[in-house]
Design a protein around this motif. Structure first.
Motif, PDB file in Angstrom:
ATOM      1  N   ILE A  57     -75.273   4.428  25.024  1.00 51.55           N
ATOM      2  CA  ILE A  57     -74.207   3.822  25.827  1.00 51.55           C
ATOM      3  C   ILE A  57     -74.060   4.705  27.057  1.00 51.55           C
ATOM      4  N   TYR A  58     -74.528   4.188  28.175  1.00 49.82           N
ATOM      5  CA  TYR A  58     -74.671   4.978  29.399  1.00 49.82           C
ATOM      6  C   TYR A  58     -73.921   4.274  30.527  1.00 49.82           C
ATOM      7  N   MET A  59     -72.645   4.570  30.640  1.00 53.89           N
ATOM      8  CA  MET A  59     -71.825   3.885  31.636  1.00 53.89           C
ATOM      9  C   MET A  59     -70.530   4.638  31.866  1.00 53.89           C
ATOM     10  N   PRO A  60     -69.895   4.435  33.027  1.00 50.65           N
ATOM     11  CA  PRO A  60     -68.556   4.979  33.253  1.00 50.65           C
ATOM     12  C   PRO A  60     -67.535   4.161  32.477  1.00 50.65           C
ATOM     13  N   LYS A  61     -66.267   4.556  32.537  1.00 47.93           N
ATOM     14  CA  LYS A  61     -65.226   3.869  31.785  1.00 47.93           C
ATOM     15  C   LYS A  61     -65.160   2.384  32.169  1.00 47.93           C
ATOM     16  N   ALA A  62     -65.231   1.531  31.169  1.00 44.65           N
ATOM     17  CA  ALA A  62     -65.164   0.078  31.334  1.00 44.65           C
ATOM     18  C   ALA A  62     -64.949  -0.537  29.962  1.00 44.65           C
ATOM     19  N   VAL A  63     -64.428  -1.766  29.911  1.00 44.52           N
ATOM     20  CA  VAL A  63     -64.184  -2.403  28.615  1.00 44.52           C
ATOM     21  C   VAL A  63     -65.486  -2.651  27.862  1.00 44.52           C
ATOM     22  N   GLU A  64     -66.606  -2.696  28.599  1.00 45.09           N
ATOM     23  CA  GLU A  64     -67.900  -2.875  27.925  1.00 45.09           C
ATOM     24  C   GLU A  64     -68.200  -1.723  26.971  1.00 45.09           C
ATOM     25  N   MET A  65     -67.577  -0.566  27.188  1.00 46.51           N
ATOM     26  CA  MET A  65     -67.756   0.556  26.258  1.00 46.51           C
ATOM     27  C   MET A  65     -67.354   0.164  24.844  1.00 46.51           C
ATOM     28  N   ALA A  66     -66.193  -0.473  24.724  1.00 43.93           N
ATOM     29  CA  ALA A  66     -65.700  -0.867  23.402  1.00 43.93           C
ATOM     30  C   ALA A  66     -66.617  -1.899  22.758  1.00 43.93           C
ATOM     31  N   ILE A  67     -67.078  -2.848  23.574  1.00 40.28           N
ATOM     32  CA  ILE A  67     -68.027  -3.840  23.055  1.00 40.28           C
ATOM     33  C   ILE A  67     -69.284  -3.131  22.576  1.00 40.28           C
ATOM     34  N   GLY A  68     -69.746  -2.158  23.356  1.00 40.28           N
ATOM     35  CA  GLY A  68     -70.956  -1.427  23.002  1.00 40.28           C
ATOM     36  C   GLY A  68     -70.823  -0.647  21.704  1.00 40.28           C
ATOM     37  N   VAL A  69     -69.708   0.084  21.565  1.00 39.24           N
ATOM     38  CA  VAL A  69     -69.493   0.887  20.355  1.00 39.24           C
ATOM     39  C   VAL A  69     -69.521   0.010  19.112  1.00 39.24           C
ATOM     40  N   TYR A  70     -68.701  -1.044  19.123  1.00 39.58           N
ATOM     41  CA  TYR A  70     -68.574  -1.859  17.917  1.00 39.58           C
ATOM     42  C   TYR A  70     -69.767  -2.807  17.725  1.00 39.58           C
ATOM     43  N   GLY A  71     -70.426  -3.185  18.820  1.00 39.73           N
ATOM     44  CA  GLY A  71     -71.636  -3.997  18.681  1.00 39.73           C
ATOM     45  C   GLY A  71     -72.746  -3.219  18.006  1.00 39.73           C
ATOM     46  N   CYS A  72     -72.915  -1.961  18.404  1.00 39.52           N
ATOM     47  CA  CYS A  72     -73.928  -1.110  17.755  1.00 39.52           C
ATOM     48  C   CYS A  72     -73.617  -0.930  16.274  1.00 39.52           C
ATOM     49  N   LEU A  73     -72.352  -0.613  15.978  1.00 42.46           N
ATOM     50  CA  LEU A  73     -71.964  -0.377  14.592  1.00 42.46           C
ATOM     51  C   LEU A  73     -72.167  -1.620  13.734  1.00 42.46           C
ATOM     52  N   LYS A  74     -71.863  -2.788  14.296  1.00 46.86           N
ATOM     53  CA  LYS A  74     -72.053  -4.028  13.527  1.00 46.86           C
ATOM     54  C   LYS A  74     -73.522  -4.289  13.231  1.00 46.86           C
ATOM     55  N   PRO A  81     -73.453   7.999  22.860  1.00 45.86           N
ATOM     56  CA  PRO A  81     -72.810   8.024  24.174  1.00 45.86           C
ATOM     57  C   PRO A  81     -73.447   9.078  25.070  1.00 45.86           C
ATOM     58  N   VAL A  82     -73.750   8.696  26.304  1.00 46.63           N
ATOM     59  CA  VAL A  82     -74.439   9.583  27.237  1.00 46.63           C
ATOM     60  C   VAL A  82     -73.597   9.710  28.507  1.00 46.63           C
ATOM     61  N   ASP A  83     -73.402  10.927  28.942  1.00 43.88           N
ATOM     62  CA  ASP A  83     -72.636  11.208  30.149  1.00 43.88           C
ATOM     63  C   ASP A  83     -73.284  10.523  31.355  1.00 43.88           C
ATOM     64  N   PRO A  84     -72.566   9.614  32.043  1.00 44.96           N
ATOM     65  CA  PRO A  84     -73.166   8.932  33.197  1.00 44.96           C
ATOM     66  C   PRO A  84     -73.405   9.840  34.388  1.00 44.96           C
ATOM     67  N   GLY A  85     -72.872  11.049  34.360  1.00 46.46           N
ATOM     68  CA  GLY A  85     -73.062  11.974  35.455  1.00 46.46           C
ATOM     69  C   GLY A  85     -74.165  12.986  35.237  1.00 46.46           C
ATOM     70  N   SER A 227     -53.217  -0.680  17.731  1.00 55.72           N
ATOM     71  CA  SER A 227     -52.579  -0.327  19.002  1.00 55.72           C
ATOM     72  C   SER A 227     -53.481  -0.716  20.170  1.00 55.72           C
ATOM     73  N   THR A 228     -52.996  -0.468  21.380  1.00 56.55           N
ATOM     74  CA  THR A 228     -53.756  -0.739  22.599  1.00 56.55           C
ATOM     75  C   THR A 228     -54.283   0.574  23.167  1.00 56.55           C
ATOM     76  N   THR A 229     -55.552   0.598  23.527  1.00 58.18           N
ATOM     77  CA  THR A 229     -56.151   1.774  24.140  1.00 58.18           C
ATOM     78  C   THR A 229     -56.423   1.496  25.614  1.00 58.18           C
ATOM     79  N   VAL A 230     -55.893   2.352  26.472  1.00 53.77           N
ATOM     80  CA  VAL A 230     -56.102   2.241  27.918  1.00 53.77           C
ATOM     81  C   VAL A 230     -57.168   3.255  28.324  1.00 53.77           C
ATOM     82  N   LEU A 231     -58.311   2.758  28.769  1.00 56.38           N
ATOM     83  CA  LEU A 231     -59.388   3.629  29.223  1.00 56.38           C
ATOM     84  C   LEU A 231     -59.057   4.125  30.626  1.00 56.38           C
ATOM     85  N   ILE A 232     -59.027   5.433  30.798  1.00 60.20           N
ATOM     86  CA  ILE A 232     -58.640   6.025  32.080  1.00 60.20           C
ATOM     87  C   ILE A 232     -59.892   6.284  32.905  1.00 60.20           C
ATOM     88  N   PRO A 233     -60.052   5.584  34.025  1.00 58.22           N
ATOM     89  CA  PRO A 233     -61.256   5.762  34.853  1.00 58.22           C
ATOM     90  C   PRO A 233     -61.421   7.196  35.326  1.00 58.22           C
TER      91      PRO A 233
END
Length: 528
Positions: A57-74, A81-85, A227-233
């Motif tokens: 998972i190679y990206m900055p903060k975005a909602v796609e991160m959550a899709i990626g995490v749980y899609g892989c696990l499923k 997770p890889v640091d985009p910088g 709960s709700t998680t707010v990803l901080i850019p």
């Protein structure tokens, strides 16, 4: 519940329309997250990626991160997770070591990803998040084109199957992957949610990047509680005043970060113009919190409980120390507290024998939150995980390398790393102890000690970088005078350098390696 992927599946049944993750002006409900992650899992499965395969998972903060995490696990895959910088050589090293079969990304990462692909001897099956690559045979799929969730086939998994790999962010040597299973990840999610009383009304601020282990709290404990998680850019991390505004606007209730971020929020966040009373729990960990700053922050956020959270990435977390009131003026450091539930600890000497009560020793941890081991590093794993008798049974313990002492009130006190111990003229010196001796001095904001060699003699000596708020301390003689009062002669720093900021690792911790390099390239070179 035995699998991390079941968190989203079960929460989406209880509260399908509740906001699960948001970033900037985009958000996902639990129902939509469940559907999209199933679609991603189906896509991965369609490209032959399944149980045990690694997906970056190679990206900055975005909602796609959550899709990626749980899609892989499923899909039964292991998310990495890889640091985009990361610079290209380091990125290639991580992807190569993990042996990834797919990459989940965003189009803004395309340039660097295209630079690194020729360096990899990997058979990537698919890249999700990029347009078609005409010059490359790798399949690409935009996020908007994921298959229907109905195409997903649930694999046969147990709690012991691997779930994710967190790579350490060291600046030298090869990256080292910490492998966690569904069991260890879920155990941490449950214990953290219970310990910090996370509930469906909470709004968690995800400050830590995904490749830093603190992020598992918001990605797993939050959804477990609904709960709700707010990803901080990332850009908010560089501007404390904007970060304070975000906390206010989003009405965050739980915060978790390294102390450095909170110190910057206190000093440069213009908190007097913000209402942060929504925060009910502030968690900090990863490095010591300067007590003077903690006192001021706790007075500013008087409605919040503060907790010093301790635990290497190898065990997620293992101790906590709650503070309902600011520490007193006589307190020089905050304890890491008590071992948390379902976990055992031992304080041992170099031979792994328990030390007498009150003696300094290495902390060993046995916990259901413990890693499986280091990815493809059996020798390192065997050295880090030992079997020892305790309470009539043999248990597996992780050797933290951290030096602690149990105080008379039963709390554990952190006394630095065993590998931050150096010898100055034959004397053992703990660099963390030097920091703790200087921090209480009025006017000191932050301090970092490191050992470096004299280029003319190769003799090792200690240098301290300090950030100060009192102009009187620009003349470092006062700091040196106080150091001599609090430290043995051989441990007094040979030089103190006043700086505006410290170099940081990608996990927002103090980067001691970069600091020493900066010192040698500037101060030492100027003197030679």
């Amino acid at each position: 519940m035995q699998l991390l992927s079941q968190i989203i599946e079960e929460t989406s049944q209880r509260q399908p329309h509740k906001e699960a993750f948001r970033c900037r002006d985009r958000s996902l409900t639990y129902e939509i997250l469940n559907e999209k992650s199933s679609g991603l899992a189906a896509l991965l499965q369609g490209h032959g990626i399944g149980v045990g395969d690694r997906v970056a998972i190679y990206m900055p903060k975005a909602v796609e991160m959550a899709i990626g995490v749980y899609g892989c696990l499923k899909a039964g895959a292991i998310y990495v997770p890889v640091d985009p910088g990361l610079p290209t050589p380091r990125l290639a090293s991580v992807l190569r070591d993990a042996g990834v079969s797919a990459v989940l990304t965003l189009d803004r990462q395309q340039k660097q990803l295209m630079e690194v692909l020729p360096e990899l001897d990997l058979e990537l099956q698919v890249i999700v998040g990029l347009p078609t690559l005409n010059e490359n045979s790798i399949a690409t799929v935009p996020w908007e084109s994921l298959p229907a969730s109905s195409d997903y086939q649930s694999p046969s998994l147990t709690e012991n199957h691997p779930a994710y790999i967190i790579y350490t962010s060291g600046s030298t040597g090869n990256p080292k992957g910490i492998l966690h299973s569904h069991r260890s990840g879920l155990a941490y999610a449950r214990l953290a949610a219970e310990t910090y009383q996370v509930n469906s009304g909470d709004r968690l601020g995800n400050f830590a990047p995904l490749h830093f282990d603190q992020s598992t709290f918001e990605f797993f404990s939050g959804p477990l509680a609904g709960s709700t998680t707010v990803l901080i850019p990332e850009e908010y991390m560089r501007f404390p005043a904007s970060l304070a505004k975000l906390i206010d606007d989003e009405q965050l209730t739980i915060w978790y970060s390294v102390p450095f971020a909170l110190v910057q929020l206190l000093l440069r966040g213009a908190l007097e113009s913000r209402d942060l009373s929504s925060l009910r729990w502030v968690l900090f960990g990863g490095e010591p919190f300067p007590v003077g700053h903690l006192q001021k922050l706790m007075k500013r956020l008087s409605s919040a409980t503060f907790s010093n959270v301790y635990g290497p990435a190898e065990v997620n977390q293992c101790t906590y120390f709650h503070l309902s009131q600011p520490p007193g003026d006589d307190v020089s450091s905050i304890p890491i507290g008590q071992i948390w539930p379902e976990t055992s600890g031992m304080i041992v000497d170099a031979a792994c024998q328990p030390v007498p009560p009150g003696e300094l020793g290495e902390l060993l941890i046995s916990s259901p939150t413990m890693m499986t081991g280091y990815w493809n590093r059996p020798v390192l794993t065997d050295a880090a995980i030992v079997e020892l008798p305790q309470d009539g049974e043999v248990r597996k313990f992780y050797r933290t390398g951290d030096l602690v002492r149990e105080s008379t009130d039963g709390n554990l006190e952190f006394h630095g790393r065993s590998d931050r111990q150096v010898k100055i003229r034959g004397n053992r010196v703990e660099l963390d102890e030097i920091e703790l001796a200087i921090l209480p001095l009025s006017g000191i904001e932050h301090v970092a000690a490191f050992a470096t060699s004299d280029p003319s003699s190769d003799e090792l000596h200690v240098v301290v970088f300090a950030i100060v708020s009192d102009d009187d301390l620009l003349d470092t003689s006062r700091i040196l005078l106080e150091s001599r009062k609090r430290l043995p002669a051989y441990a007094v720093p040979s030089a103190i350098v006043i700086v505006d900021s410290f170099p940081q690792t990608t996990s927002n911790k103090t980067d001691y390696v970069a600091m020493e390099r900066q010192y040698r390239e500037t101060v030492v070179d100027d003197l030679s």
